[in-house]
Motif scaffolding. Structure first.
Motif, mmCIF file in Angstrom:
data_model
loop_
_atom_site.group_PDB
_atom_site.id
_atom_site.type_symbol
_atom_site.label_atom_id
_atom_site.label_comp_id
_atom_site.label_asym_id
_atom_site.label_seq_id
_atom_site.Cartn_x
_atom_site.Cartn_y
_atom_site.Cartn_z
ATOM 1 N N SER A 30 0.735 -1.204 0.061
ATOM 2 C CA SER A 30 0.114 -0.015 0.070
ATOM 3 C C SER A 30 0.846 1.236 0.160
ATOM 4 O O SER A 30 1.778 1.309 0.774
ATOM 5 N N PHE A 31 0.473 2.244 -0.789
ATOM 6 C CA PHE A 31 1.166 3.358 -0.912
ATOM 7 C C PHE A 31 0.395 4.574 -0.300
ATOM 8 O O PHE A 31 -0.693 4.620 -0.932
ATOM 9 N N PHE A 32 1.148 5.481 0.509
ATOM 10 C CA PHE A 32 0.184 6.499 1.053
ATOM 11 C C PHE A 32 1.041 7.583 0.568
ATOM 12 O O PHE A 32 2.181 7.793 1.035
ATOM 13 N N TYR A 33 0.383 8.442 -0.168
ATOM 14 C CA TYR A 33 1.028 9.759 -0.644
ATOM 15 C C TYR A 33 0.554 11.012 0.196
ATOM 16 O O TYR A 33 -0.645 11.313 -0.034
ATOM 17 N N ASN A 34 1.317 11.555 0.771
ATOM 18 C CA ASN A 34 1.133 12.469 1.800
ATOM 19 C C ASN A 34 1.454 13.795 0.972
ATOM 20 O O ASN A 34 2.754 14.278 0.665
ATOM 21 N N ILE A 35 0.460 14.633 0.337
ATOM 22 C CA ILE A 35 0.680 15.605 -0.330
ATOM 23 C C ILE A 35 0.347 17.039 0.332
ATOM 24 O O ILE A 35 -0.739 17.003 0.692
ATOM 25 N N THR A 36 1.271 17.902 0.379
ATOM 26 C CA THR A 36 1.429 19.172 1.218
ATOM 27 C C THR A 36 1.139 20.488 0.548
ATOM 28 O O THR A 36 1.005 21.392 0.930
ATOM 29 N N THR A 37 1.427 20.335 -0.879
ATOM 30 C CA THR A 37 1.561 21.467 -1.612
ATOM 31 C C THR A 37 0.712 21.526 -2.934
ATOM 32 O O THR A 37 0.075 20.435 -3.396
ATOM 33 N N ASP A 38 0.255 22.713 -3.190
ATOM 34 C CA ASP A 38 -0.392 22.820 -4.483
ATOM 35 C C ASP A 38 0.370 23.073 -5.724
ATOM 36 O O ASP A 38 -0.009 23.355 -6.939
#
Length: 145
Positions: A30-38
């Protein structure tokens, strides 16, 4: 182990698994992509890589928090991520269409002046229970953008 070594190891696992045409259950991660930017470049890389992981048979969660909540907004125009030829939002939609989950941080939406009425269809309302459940599997690899 240093953060850099862990990130490189996670990237190596992802790269190796993406070259496999089909995965046995024991090879599935399982891959969890933590995206904090636009930022189009960073968000496009995360969402593009998530789509490749889904195509390889992995479970994928993309978590939009901090400024990344704007990626889900139906009101904001986005630039095209040149490497993929799509906007980050189009890549998020493609990931959902392939069975990926996109979770959005409610506190971050509030800070951005947004509500669930302002986001594309299919986005999941987050919160500690939802986010921690997605991170609970010991085979989950977390990548942060």
């Amino acid at each position: 182990m240093s953060i850099m070594i862990r990130r490189l190891a996670a990237f190596a696992v992802l790269a190796a698994s993406l070259s496999s045409p089909a995965l046995a259950d024991e090879d599935k991660r399982s891959f969890f992509y933590n995206i904090t930017t636009d930022d189009t470049w960073a968000a496009g890389m995360a969402a593009g890589q998530a789509n490749k992981a889904l195509e390889a048979g992995h479970d994928v969660v993309l978590f939009l928090n901090v400024r990344a909540v704007y990626l889900a907004s139906t009101e904001r125009q986005q630039d095209t991520f040149a490497a993929a030829g799509h906007t980050p939002q189009e890549l998020l939609q493609a990931a959902m269409d392939k069975g990926g989950r996109v979770i959005i941080c409610p506190m971050c939406m509030k800070q951005a002046g947004m509500s669930m009425d302002d986001v594309i269809e299919g986005i999941e309302h987050g919160g500690p229970d939802v986010t921690f459940e997605a991170l609970n599997d010991p085979d989950t690899v977390v990548l942060s953008y």
